[in-house]
Each structure stands twice: as structure tokens, then as C-alpha cells.
Motif scaffolding. Sequence first.
Motif: not given
Length: 365
Positions: A23-24, A27, A39, A108-109, A113, A151, A154, A157, A160, A198
Motif C-alpha cells: 500500500g501507501g 508506493r 500497512d 485492492r483498488d 497500491n 466500493d 474508490r 481515492r 486523491r 486529504k
Amino acid sequence: MLDNALKILNIICDNGYKAYIVGGFVRDYLLGINSNDIDITTNATPKELQEIFDNACIPSADYGAVTINNSGTRYEITTFRKEISYTNNRKPEKIEYIDDLYKDLTRRDFTINTICIDKNGDIIDFLKGQDDLKKRIIKTVGNAKEKFEEDSLRMLRAVRFASNLGFELDIEVEEAIKAKKYLLKNISYNRKKEELDKIFSNVNAKKGIELLLKFGLDKELELERLKDIKNTESLMCVWSILNVTDIYPFNNTEKEMIININKALKLDNYDALVLYKYGLYINQQAGAIKGLDKKKITKLYNKLKIHSKKDLDITSDQIIKIINKPPGEYIKLIYDDLEKEVLYNRLKNHNRNLKKYIVKNINKY
Ligand code: ATP
Ligand code: MG
């Protein structure tokens, strides 16, 4: 930071489980950006993690995510999972723990990520996240429309990540946002606000706002005044212009700030009494929205003769003694009067002068 995270991975692995950073953090690490949260994904269940770490907390609302705080870093550890039964295009209601990293990554999205780091510090990149990171593109893992149906947060996201990282949205993601944006209404205001916070608090907030407007998400998000935002000085500036405290959840401090900035907007932010009453920060925010000179506001504020009641060279006991009545509302009236006279340089903030002023104006109180 990475070294500490690797230690955590090794502890989990030494107990016989698999664990990866995902994840973040990965990245941002590859992009050279610092992050505070890490994460971790593992095949250990929350219960098993609690047996390994004494300080592991399981926040009840967080779908089995275990949190550990270690030397200033927050680790969020989730068990490999398959998300089943999405209702109303929001977070899954049921999850199923699995023992397969690859499958966990596919739920995951975005590809960027899904990049992992293993316990030796090596990169694992099943879904070619690094290619998209190099191309600076936001691409969903699998079909974009389906991902947003599962979802719909997303979509926010995606906006973002595109704005905060300065990335482009993949064409398929753009098309899917246009087609599925109406589903944003099914998402809780709480989750939407977290993402918007964010976007608005980032240095690239302007790009984020442009993207939201480009896709017409302002309507879906009920942010009527988004198009009026010219200045993204601060998060509170943006929320003050949007003025949506009746629909989005704000804590009391935020609410108070938004109300005060909106009040200060209608006043003269170079005026001594306004500067005194609303304080430096609120006037700076209101000033930023109106395009006023921030340095001038700061200078005028610093030059104020008093910054709070306590700075007046008189006590309430002294006031009561002069008026010679039991304490009552008159004390506030007198203080208000003294503040105004001192701030406008009509009265010196010296005990003798203040007393004299009260005596002279005694009939007013
Ligand atoms: P940051 O922590 O910088 O906000 P992040 O990508 O780490 O960004 P988190 O919310 O911490 O975001 O989530 C961690 C990871 O979990 C993500 O990188 C992504 O792989 C996955 N993830 C989070 N939210 C979703 C979602 N709504 N749908 C699918 N995967 C998600
Ligand atoms: Mg994160």
C-alpha cells in the motif's frame, strides 16, 4: 523507518506466518515521499497477531485490522482477505480470510497500491504496480467500473491519488468515474469527508478540485460552492467556502472555525477590533479567501495594543470597587468598552487611565 518495519515483518515471519509491507508506504517510498503509516498484509489472523504483539489493538469498526504503534509509527496489519458481499457500493460487510497474497492484492483498488516489500526488503510486484508508478498513472486492479461498483469511494481515492501525487488517471478510470459517479451518494459522509480532507489539505488541492469539477463530482458530493474556490490556503479555508457543516460531519473545533471564518469574511480583516476578536488565524484565513495581504494582517495583529482581556491593566476587583455595586453584567460592558478604546488607540492601557475612563463614563454602566 523501513528498517523498523522490516523488524516487525521478521517477528511475524519468525512465528511461522507470511507478512509484507503493502500500500501507501511502499508506493510513497518508491516515489521518495515520507509517510507516517505503514500497512502490512499477512496470513496471521488478528487473534494470532495479538498473541505475537502485546500492544496490538483491534479497533472494532475496522474489519479486523490490527494496529500497533511502535516508535512513532502506526502499523495497520490486515489479514489476507477476499471481500465478499458488497452492499450499496460501500465497504464489504463480510470478509473471508485467505492464505494467498496474490488474491489479497487483486482485491485492492489501484495497481500502484499493490506493490509489496518482503521481510528481506525485496520488492514483490505481481500486478506490475511499478510500471504504472513509473508511468505516473492511476489504474485499477481489474475492471474499473466493477471496482467502483463494489466500493464507490474508490472514485474519490482515484482523484486523491491523481492530485496529491500529480499522476494521470487511466482512461478506463476516467470513463468509469463518469459512468458510476452517481453511486457516490451511497457512501457515508464520514468516509467521503476523510478523502476530501486529504485532497483539500494537500499542496496540490487545486488540481484535486479541478478533477472533481471536471467529472461533475461536486454535484454528487453536494458541494455546490466547489467551483467558487479560488484559494486553497488551508483545509479550513476550503471547508469554510463550501459551508456544508449541515451535511458533512465536523468536530466542534472545525465547526467553530468554519463559523468564525465565515463571520470574519464579512468584516474588515485589517480592523484592530476584528483582529482582536477573531484572532490571527481566522483573519488570515478570511483574508486569504478575499485575497488580502497576509503579511499586513500579521503585522497589524502583532501591533495590537492588547491581545486578550488579561492584557488590560485593570482587574475586575478594581472595576467592582469603582462602580461600587455587586458584580453583574456591567463588568463585561466595561471590559468591552475598555478593549475597544485601547485597541483604537483612544485610551492608554495604563491602570490610572483606565480607572479615569470608567469614572468619567460611569453613567453608561
Ligand atoms: P495513505 O495511507 O497514504 O492514505 P494508502 O494507499 O496506504 O494511502 P490506506 O487507506 O492506508 O491507503 O489503505 C492501505 C491499502 O489498502 C491501499 O494501498 C490499498 O491497497 C488498500 N485499500 C484501501 N482502501 C481500499 C478500498 N476502498 N478498496 C480497495 N483497496 C483499498
Ligand atoms: Mg496507508
